[in-house]
Design an enzyme around this catalytic site. Structure first.
Site, mmCIF file in Angstrom:
data_model
loop_
_atom_site.group_PDB
_atom_site.id
_atom_site.type_symbol
_atom_site.label_atom_id
_atom_site.label_comp_id
_atom_site.label_asym_id
_atom_site.label_seq_id
_atom_site.Cartn_x
_atom_site.Cartn_y
_atom_site.Cartn_z
ATOM 1 N N ASN A 178 65.110 4.849 -90.562
ATOM 2 C CA ASN A 178 64.912 3.747 -89.614
ATOM 3 C C ASN A 178 64.451 4.186 -88.232
ATOM 4 O OD1 ASN A 178 65.689 1.819 -91.529
ATOM 5 N ND2 ASN A 178 67.862 2.090 -91.046
ATOM 6 N N ARG A 212 59.134 -4.458 -93.200
ATOM 7 C CA ARG A 212 59.819 -3.183 -93.444
ATOM 8 C C ARG A 212 61.271 -3.263 -92.974
ATOM 9 N NH1 ARG A 212 59.210 2.436 -90.335
ATOM 10 N NH2 ARG A 212 60.124 3.830 -91.890
ATOM 11 N N HIS A 236 52.877 -1.984 -98.829
ATOM 12 C CA HIS A 236 52.238 -0.834 -98.183
ATOM 13 C C HIS A 236 50.761 -1.087 -97.922
ATOM 14 C CE1 HIS A 236 55.477 2.323 -99.534
ATOM 15 N NE2 HIS A 236 55.913 1.475 -98.622
ATOM 16 N N HIS A 261 64.492 -2.648 -95.367
ATOM 17 C CA HIS A 261 65.501 -1.641 -95.056
ATOM 18 C C HIS A 261 66.870 -2.273 -94.819
ATOM 19 C CE1 HIS A 261 62.906 2.080 -93.903
ATOM 20 N NE2 HIS A 261 62.359 1.401 -94.889
#
Length: 324
Positions: free
Chosen positions: A91, A57, A189, A61
């Site tokens: 974040n 993740r 996910h 990001h």
């Protein structure tokens, strides 16, 4: 030729060099670099497998804002007062910063000033997914670290859990990623976790009149309200994005989407477009190895978004601050 940079005349005039990423970029300058990352990941991630989801993740990001340049790692400094990506809403639940810092310390001890924080994120994300039974992919290196970080850019550019399919497609297209990449990268996910604020509106106030999102399976929604997000104001409860299979990198996330049990609006959105829906069905009709192979290709593509190489950016000594 390995290590060769194509330099155009105008590039030389302006004193800027652009090089491609390379497999084994540190082969001469820091031969043990990739093994140091892999060994540390292999030692620690099996004891804390949820960090694998955290690190991929973080990589995602990071790449979606200013490219894969570790701008997500920069702290707010008192001198500038600039609100960095790290404190932006998308974040605020990202973890793993300490893990990257420890890797950086090991690499600085071995090869001071050589290995970028951006490459550390990319390598650690790949190795952590692989060691927990997920796919692996090629990670060419040679990224350099960015000098700027802006919270508003993170808020505007990182795909949000509330985004519809039109917005998702545009945000991915802005990074030269297509519909196939959107479906595949969302597949991460399968090992993800979330918190109630990401889904509370779907459960309690979807259109502002105290209603539930009708696109969410009613039994699933009732269970979330009864056992997880018991109030609309719950900010701490952790939710599995792939209930019952969160520790396994597999295809069950896509199966849940077809059952209207995607946790985020952005998950459910993947079934509202004929092309993304067709690709979901294609993945489910294929093998797990096919998914791994396709996912790997999209990760390799994402890992090269707007990278800084050559003389652009810097190699930070401390991942949280630019060099003075």
């Amino acid at each position: 030729m390995k290590g060769f940079c194509w330099i155009l005349v105008f590039v030389v005039i302006f004193g800027w060099v652009q090089c491609d990423l390379q497999m084994g970029f540190y082969g001469t300058s820091c031969p043990k670099a990739e093994k140091i990352v892999q060994d540390y990941v292999n030692e620690h991630i099996p004891n804390a497998p949820s960090l694998a989801a955290t690190l991929i993740r973080m990589h995602f990001h990071d790449c979606f804002v200013r490219g894969c340049d570790a701008s997500i790692l920069l702290n707010v400094t008192s001198s500038s007062g600039n609100q960095t990506e790290k404190v932006a809403t998308p974040n605020q639940t990202v973890r793993g910063f300490d893990f990257i810092d420890r890797l950086k310390s090991l690499l600085e001890a071995e090869c001071p000033g050589i290995v970028s924080c951006a490459d550390i994120i990319a390598l650690a994300a790949r190795d952590s997914i692989s060691i927990t039974g997920g796919p692996s992919w090629k990670v060419p290196t040679g990224r350099r670290d960015g000098l700027l970080s802006n919270a508003s850019e993170a808020l505007n550019q990182i795909p949000a859990p509330f985004d519809n399919i039109t917005i998702l497609i545009q945000k991915f297209a802005n990074k030269s990623l297509d519909l196939k990449d959107l479906v595949l990268l969302s597949g991460a996910h399968t090992i993800g976790i979330a918190h109630c604020p990401s889904v509370s509106n779907r459960l309690y106030n979807f259109t502002g009149v105290g209603d539930r999102d009708p696109s969410l399976d009613s039994e699933y929604a009732d269970n979330l309200r009864a056992t997880k997000c018991r109030t609309q104001n719950d900010t701490t409860t952790i939710l599995e994005m792939d209930p019952g299979s969160r520790k396994t990198f597999d295809l069950s996330y896509y199966t849940l989407l077809l059952k209207r049990r995607g946790l985020f609006e952005s998950d459910s959105a993947l079934t509202t477009n004929s092309n993304t829906l067709a690709y979901i069905n294609q993945l489910l009709q294929g093998s797990l190895q096919n998914f791994f192979s396709e996912f790997a290709l999209s990760m390799e593509k994402m890992g090269q978004i707007e990278v800084k190489t050559g003389t652009s950016g810097e190699i930070r000594r401390n991942c949280a601050v630019v060099n003075s």
